[in-house]
Design a protein around this motif. Structure first.
Motif, mmCIF file in Angstrom:
data_model
loop_
_atom_site.group_PDB
_atom_site.id
_atom_site.type_symbol
_atom_site.label_atom_id
_atom_site.label_comp_id
_atom_site.label_asym_id
_atom_site.label_seq_id
_atom_site.Cartn_x
_atom_site.Cartn_y
_atom_site.Cartn_z
ATOM 1 N N ILE A 104 0.509 -1.104 -0.191
ATOM 2 C CA ILE A 104 0.103 -0.208 0.132
ATOM 3 C C ILE A 104 0.563 1.708 0.032
ATOM 4 O O ILE A 104 0.680 2.324 -0.781
ATOM 5 N N TYR A 105 1.305 1.527 1.062
ATOM 6 C CA TYR A 105 2.312 2.630 1.215
ATOM 7 C C TYR A 105 3.682 2.409 -0.120
ATOM 8 O O TYR A 105 3.897 4.255 -0.664
ATOM 9 N N GLU A 106 3.935 1.910 -1.297
ATOM 10 C CA GLU A 106 4.647 1.835 -2.312
ATOM 11 C C GLU A 106 3.824 2.319 -3.238
ATOM 12 O O GLU A 106 4.478 3.361 -3.846
ATOM 13 N N ARG A 107 2.478 1.917 -2.947
ATOM 14 C CA ARG A 107 1.492 2.677 -4.142
ATOM 15 C C ARG A 107 1.219 3.792 -3.948
ATOM 16 O O ARG A 107 1.156 4.377 -4.729
ATOM 17 N N ILE A 108 0.985 4.718 -2.861
ATOM 18 C CA ILE A 108 0.890 5.338 -2.276
ATOM 19 C C ILE A 108 1.851 6.596 -2.860
ATOM 20 O O ILE A 108 2.075 7.406 -3.541
ATOM 21 N N ARG A 109 3.671 5.929 -2.670
ATOM 22 C CA ARG A 109 4.295 6.323 -2.989
ATOM 23 C C ARG A 109 5.011 7.082 -4.115
ATOM 24 O O ARG A 109 5.053 7.781 -5.069
ATOM 25 N N GLY A 125 -3.638 4.676 -4.367
ATOM 26 C CA GLY A 125 -2.903 3.983 -3.368
ATOM 27 C C GLY A 125 -3.361 2.425 -3.120
ATOM 28 O O GLY A 125 -3.143 1.765 -3.458
ATOM 29 N N TYR A 126 -4.152 2.358 -2.583
ATOM 30 C CA TYR A 126 -5.101 1.562 -2.095
ATOM 31 C C TYR A 126 -5.443 0.877 -2.855
ATOM 32 O O TYR A 126 -5.701 -0.591 -3.239
ATOM 33 N N ASP A 127 -6.466 1.178 -3.967
ATOM 34 C CA ASP A 127 -7.264 0.716 -5.019
ATOM 35 C C ASP A 127 -5.606 0.192 -6.261
ATOM 36 O O ASP A 127 -6.191 -1.179 -6.289
ATOM 37 N N ARG A 128 -4.581 0.193 -6.045
ATOM 38 C CA ARG A 128 -3.360 -0.267 -6.906
ATOM 39 C C ARG A 128 -3.398 -1.462 -6.084
ATOM 40 O O ARG A 128 -3.012 -2.493 -6.818
ATOM 41 N N ALA A 129 -2.953 -0.969 -5.064
ATOM 42 C CA ALA A 129 -1.888 -2.158 -3.841
ATOM 43 C C ALA A 129 -3.148 -3.511 -4.013
ATOM 44 O O ALA A 129 -3.151 -4.599 -3.402
ATOM 45 N N TRP A 130 -4.694 -2.681 -4.065
ATOM 46 C CA TRP A 130 -5.422 -3.771 -3.720
ATOM 47 C C TRP A 130 -5.037 -5.560 -4.571
ATOM 48 O O TRP A 130 -5.252 -6.734 -3.941
ATOM 49 N N THR A 131 -5.244 -5.563 -5.328
ATOM 50 C CA THR A 131 -4.939 -6.918 -6.233
ATOM 51 C C THR A 131 -3.890 -7.561 -6.401
ATOM 52 O O THR A 131 -3.983 -8.464 -5.676
#
Length: 180
Positions: A104-109, A125-131
């Motif tokens: 999650i945090y890397e996607r947010i970055r 970030g949360y949406d892209r990390a979910w999968t």
């Protein structure tokens, strides 16, 4: 062959070389060592998360502690016992929960680099990390189901704790941290 083996048994002397008895203190020592290793794992992971992610790492650590409390609560609700394999399942859950927060945090970055607003960055970030989180946790959950179905005793305890931990870690990593 079976008849020959049954009929022709040769006399073999039995000499007792060594005798040991195992008391309840051995199990207590194992549980104590397992809890020590779980606490050390929690401490090291928490330290690295704070060191690398700063305030977001503190949030991940709070989610991790809530995750462990919920696991213990679920075990207590179903009157489960905390065994050494169960502690091993909790230690593995610590790693799985941190993995979800790191994703999650890397996607947010990555999203912050695009110049979006804070809310849009967090949502993306949360949406892209979910999968990735769902994929890694669902495969591990199915592995736990197989271990529970075909394992016995300690293996089932490990699998049960692991499956409970996966469900709670996804909840704390995705829902709790996003809510905060």
């Amino acid at each position: 062959l079976e008849n020959v083996l049954k009929a022709g048994a040769l006399p073999a002397p039995v000499n007792i070389v060594q005798e040991r008895s195992v008391g309840p203190s051995l199990g207590a020592d194992s549980i104590h060592s397992g809890l020590n290793s779980a606490l050390w794992a929690l401490f090291v992971v928490a330290f690295v998360m704070i060191l690398y992610y700063h305030s977001a790492g503190v949030l991940a650590n709070i989610a991790l502690i809530i995750n462990l409390i919920v696991i213990l609560g679920v075990l207590a609700a179903f009157k489960g016992t905390l065994t050494l394999p169960g502690i091993a399942g909790m230690v593995l859950t610590i790693g799985m929960a941190v993995d979800a927060n790191v994703l999650i945090y890397e996607r947010i970055r990555e999203e912050m680099m695009t110049g979006k607003t804070l809310k849009a960055t967090l949502d993306a970030g949360y949406d892209r990390a979910w999968t990735a989180i769902f994929d890694s946790n669902i495969t591990t959950f199915f592995t736990g189901v197989v271990l529970y179905a075909f394992g016995v005793g300690p293996i089932q305890g490990f699998a049960l704790t692991l499956m409970i931990g996966i469900v709670t870690s996804v909840f704390t990593a995705v829902v709790f941290t996003r809510l905060v």
